[in-house]
Write an enzyme that holds these catalytic residues in place. Structure first.
Site, PDB file in Angstrom:
ATOM      1  N   ASP A  40       0.827  -1.202   0.000  1.00 30.88           N
ATOM      2  CA  ASP A  40       0.000   0.000   0.000  1.00 30.88           C
ATOM      3  C   ASP A  40       0.867   1.260   0.000  1.00 30.88           C
ATOM      4  OD1 ASP A  40      -2.338   1.591   0.258  1.00 30.88           O
ATOM      5  OD2 ASP A  40      -2.015   1.705   2.420  1.00 30.88           O
ATOM      6  N   GLU A  71       3.075  -8.029   7.309  1.00 33.03           N
ATOM      7  CA  GLU A  71       1.795  -8.603   6.909  1.00 33.03           C
ATOM      8  C   GLU A  71       1.892  -9.664   5.817  1.00 33.03           C
ATOM      9  OE1 GLU A  71      -1.164  -5.634   6.180  1.00 33.03           O
ATOM     10  OE2 GLU A  71      -1.090  -4.927   8.239  1.00 33.03           O
ATOM     11  N   TYR A  76      -7.167  -2.889  12.174  1.00 32.46           N
ATOM     12  CA  TYR A  76      -7.901  -1.658  11.857  1.00 32.46           C
ATOM     13  C   TYR A  76      -9.364  -1.807  12.214  1.00 32.46           C
ATOM     14  CZ  TYR A  76      -3.717   0.096   9.675  1.00 32.46           C
ATOM     15  OH  TYR A  76      -2.446   0.561   9.478  1.00 32.46           O
ATOM     16  N   GLU A 124       0.444  -1.286  14.175  1.00 32.15           N
ATOM     17  CA  GLU A 124      -0.404  -0.432  13.332  1.00 32.15           C
ATOM     18  C   GLU A 124      -1.818  -0.418  13.881  1.00 32.15           C
ATOM     19  OE1 GLU A 124      -0.472  -1.044   9.065  1.00 32.15           O
ATOM     20  OE2 GLU A 124       1.691  -1.435   9.013  1.00 32.15           O
TER      21      GLU A 124
HETATM   22  C1  GCB Z   1      -1.562  -2.114   6.652  1.00 34.33           C
HETATM   23  C2  GCB Z   1      -0.257  -2.047   5.990  1.00 34.33           C
HETATM   24  C3  GCB Z   1       0.103  -0.624   5.558  1.00 34.33           C
HETATM   25  C4  GCB Z   1      -1.122   0.053   4.999  1.00 34.33           C
HETATM   26  C5  GCB Z   1      -2.180   0.122   6.073  1.00 34.33           C
HETATM   27  C6  GCB Z   1      -3.476   0.765   5.577  1.00 34.33           C
HETATM   28  O1  GCB Z   1      -1.885  -3.030   7.348  1.00 34.33           O
HETATM   29  O2  GCB Z   1       0.775  -2.594   6.737  1.00 34.33           O
HETATM   30  O3  GCB Z   1       1.124  -0.696   4.623  1.00 34.33           O
HETATM   31  O4  GCB Z   1      -0.824   1.333   4.505  1.00 34.33           O
HETATM   32  O5  GCB Z   1      -2.494  -1.160   6.473  1.00 34.33           O
HETATM   33  O6  GCB Z   1      -3.634   1.964   5.748  1.00 34.33           O
HETATM   34  O7  GCB Z   1      -4.268   0.069   4.982  1.00 34.33           O
END
Ligand code: GCB
Length: 662
Positions: free
Chosen positions: A229, A472, A526, A562
């Site tokens: 990403d 990941e 997330y 994260e």
């Molecule tokens: C993740 C990734 C990261 C992305 C992020 C996102 O899990 O490690 O590279 O930018 O999520 O914002 O989706």
């Protein structure tokens, strides 16, 4: 910049044109990943692990010169991307091959022009410049090395039309001895071809997809699919340097440090090259004021003892953080000519227990960020004002750490971490290993090489407290088990100082197969962003359950590496909605309440995603890039930055003396 080719160079051109047949491989109609040399170069990794890769530092015996500035540039837009090899562009001034433009080095080339084709270009990009070598370098008692701090992804360089170095992989340095190729009476011409194609076996991996439907796509149409990403910025993104050393020189040094009571120890192991018999080495340790602390004469291996040692502490953990000694190494060459190299050394220890991360035997709580090397215009190009600004912001927020997500950062950045006490989880570029092919033996062999290169580069840095071998990956796949056992084991083997090793997991605790090999469990999730969208109330339950389950499974400390939410700066919604600044703040506040329940137990850190907004590939989920930054891409604070600042300084004040006024 005018490039003149003389007769001697043209003789060399015909001699060496044959060398590159390997790069001109068979191709199908149109462009093919193998055809443009990605595969060709892998077989000849020039920066072999047996060579050192010490960061070029000036001294009384070493000169460093940067080849920064405007270079001639041409992207090979031919349908097979192979015109440069077919027409041997390295044998002539680039402007004689077709239209060229001025391209800054270091910088990514993608955002420099108004040309969409160049921004999204995939294939070989060609750079060229000339330079003079001073007559003082024409000296048999010294060598001149050409060094690339990194180029993305696959690079071949020719000096005066002779291939001098090739390297596979971005974000890490490579170099070659240029002494025998340099000219002194005429300008030297350096040509560099850089290819950003990602394949299932590159790190990071990617694919080239042909769109063969003639009703919907033009002939030979292809796209590059990314498995990560962030935008695949390319080109010569870090400095190109020439540096000199005496002919008998320090090729590498490995140090490890230990502390017993008030005494510090620096163990050192030097590799000397250029002389077949042993040469005397003097190692001196100087304190911050350049006062001599200890001197040891040896044949390259030994220990320096420091009474009343001043330890290297992270930012906010001491009133005098990031204390660096200087290890001055003097190699006595022949005829009284010695090589002097000064290595900054921080004396500290790192240890992991089942619930804690200890630096100098004190619990360390990571208050940090996931980051990117990313900014307007420069892309991933090294930029000193940006580096200085970022470190000021990191400290303004009260952070003490970051992860080099998702690739090794420039050594100029790592130097700042050592000097300012910012602790680093040093990650390699293995982001997005998603398919079975990405876990093949071929990828594994390359991944091991990359870890060897990363450890070789950063092994002496006090700021680096842990290696991350991936971000990941599809760690639920059966292949992942052997894969991670091997890569983590290999990383431990090549780092004699015994730093912990991890990788960053986004799989579920009940399916992941790799976490068992990690010393610390690093988790990305997330909640209320990629699922349960808009339902902020679920975070407390899901984040709590997840931490508990992971701890039950492995009994290892956990870092939340994260979490976060996109916020378009200036978009305000109350009650909060996704993409508003308020929603980002609410996500954070909900996670904070869970972190606070586990901080005194086994949660050893929190790293918000992300420090600043950054560019990605185009997609319906990205608004001109990823907006999860607490700063904008231009480094202005969103409201979330103030919330985080409030929290990080509060935590800092609970855990140690802070050294900056709020
Ligand atoms: C993740 C990734 C990261 C992305 C992020 C996102 O899990 O490690 O590279 O930018 O999520 O914002 O989706």
């Amino acid at each position: 910049m005018k490039i003149r080719f003389n007769r001697r160079m043209f003789t060399m051109m015909s001699l060496f044109s044959a060398l590159n047949v390997a790069a001109v491989l068979v191709m199908r109609t149109g462009f093919h990943a193998a055809a443009h040399g990605v595969e060709a170069s892998r077989s000849s990794l020039t920066s072999s692990a047996s060579e050192g890769m010490l960061f070029p530092r000036e001294s009384e015996s070493r000169e460093v010169r940067e080849l920064g500035g405007m270079w001639k540039f041409r992207a090979d837009m031919s349908s097979n991307r192979n015109a440069g090899f077919e027409q041997q562009w390295w044998t002539k001034p680039l402007e004689q091959t077709g239209p060229v433009i001025d391209m800054p080095v270091p910088a990514s080339y993608n955002d420099i022009t108004q040309d969409r084709q160049l921004r999204d270009f995939v294939g070989w990009a060609w750079y060229q410049r000339s330079f003079y070598a001073p007559a003082s370098w024409k000296n048999v008692k010294q060598r001149t090395v050409l060094r690339f701090e990194s180029a993305h992804y696959n690079t071949i360089a020719w000096l005066n039309s002779k291939e001098i170095v090739r390297h596979d992989g971005g974000h890490l340095p490579f170099e070659a001895d240029a002494s025998s190729i340099l000219s002194y009476e005429v300008p030297n011409v350096l040509t560099v071809a850089v290819n950003n194609t990602l394949t299932p076996h590159t790190i990071p991996p990617g694919t080239i997809q042909y769109m063969d439907d003639p009703d919907r796509y033009p002939p030979g149409y292809f796209v590059q699919n990314l498995q990560m990403d962030f935008f695949n910025y390319a080109g010569i993104q870090r400095p190109v340097k020439l540096y000199t050393t005496p002919s008998v020189y320090l090729d590498d040094i490995t140090i490890s440090t230990d502390v017993q009571g008030t005494t510090g120890y620096v163990n050192f192991d030097c590799v000397i090259k250029g002389n077949s018999s042993a040469v005397p080495v003097t190692v001196e340790l100087l304190d911050k004021t350049e006062e001599l602390v200890a001197r040891v004469k040896s044949s390259g291996k030994g220990q320096v003892k420091v009474n009343d040692v001043t330890l290297w502490w992270p930012f906010t953990m001491s009133s005098d953080p990031a204390y660096l000694y200087t290890l001055k190494v003097t190699v006595m060459g022949s005829a009284g000519q010695s090589d002097v190299y000064r290595l900054p050394v921080g004396i500290r220890t790192v240890k992991v227990t089942s619930t804690q991360f200890l630096i100098n035997s004190k619990p360390f709580y990571f208050r940090g960020f996931g980051r990117h090397e990313d900014s307007d215009i420069r892309g991933k190009g090294l930029d000193y004002p940006l580096i200085a600004k970022d470190f000021n912001l990191i400290k303004w927020v009260g952070a003490n750490s970051f992860r080099t997500s998702h690739y090794p950062y420039a050594e100029e950045i790592m130097d700042m971490c050592d000097q300012q006490g910012i602790v680093v989880i040093d990650e390699c570029p293995a982001v997005g290993l998603k398919t079975k092919e990405n876990f093949s033996n071929k990828t594994l062999a390359h991944h091991k090489d990359v870890m060897t290169e990363l450890v070789r580069r950063d092994k002496n840095r006090p700021s680096v407290v842990m290696w991350s071998v991936a971000n990941e990956p599809a760690s639920q796949l059966p292949e992942a088990e052997y894969y991670f056992k091997t890569v983590i084991g290999h990383t431990k083997d090549v780092d004699p100082s015994g730093r912990p090793v991890t990788f960053v997991i986004n799989q579920s605790f009940d399916t992941d197969r790799g976490g068992q090999f990690a010393d610390v469990v690093c988790l990305n999730n997330y909640y209320s962003w990629y699922h349960d969208m808009g339902h902020l109330e679920v975070i407390k339950y899901q984040a709590k359950y997840n931490l508990e389950q992971w701890y039950l499974k492995h009994h290892k400390p956990i870092i939340q590496t994260e979490y976060g939410a996109d916020a378009v700066a200036g978009l305000h919604m109350d009650p909060p909605m996704m993409f508003s600044e308020e929603y980002q703040q609410e996500v954070m506040a909900n996670y904070f309440s869970v972190f606070d329940q586990f901080r005194q137990q086994y949660l050893i850190g929190e790293m918000i995603w992300n420090f600043a907004d950054f560019m990605t590939a185009q997609s319906t989920t990205r608004v001109a890039g990823n907006k999860k930054g607490i700063f904008t891409r231009q480094r202005q604070p969103k409201t979330a930055a103030f919330l985080l600042r409030d929290r990080y300084w509060r935590l800092a004040n609970q855990t140690g003396p802070r050294n900056t006024e709020l």
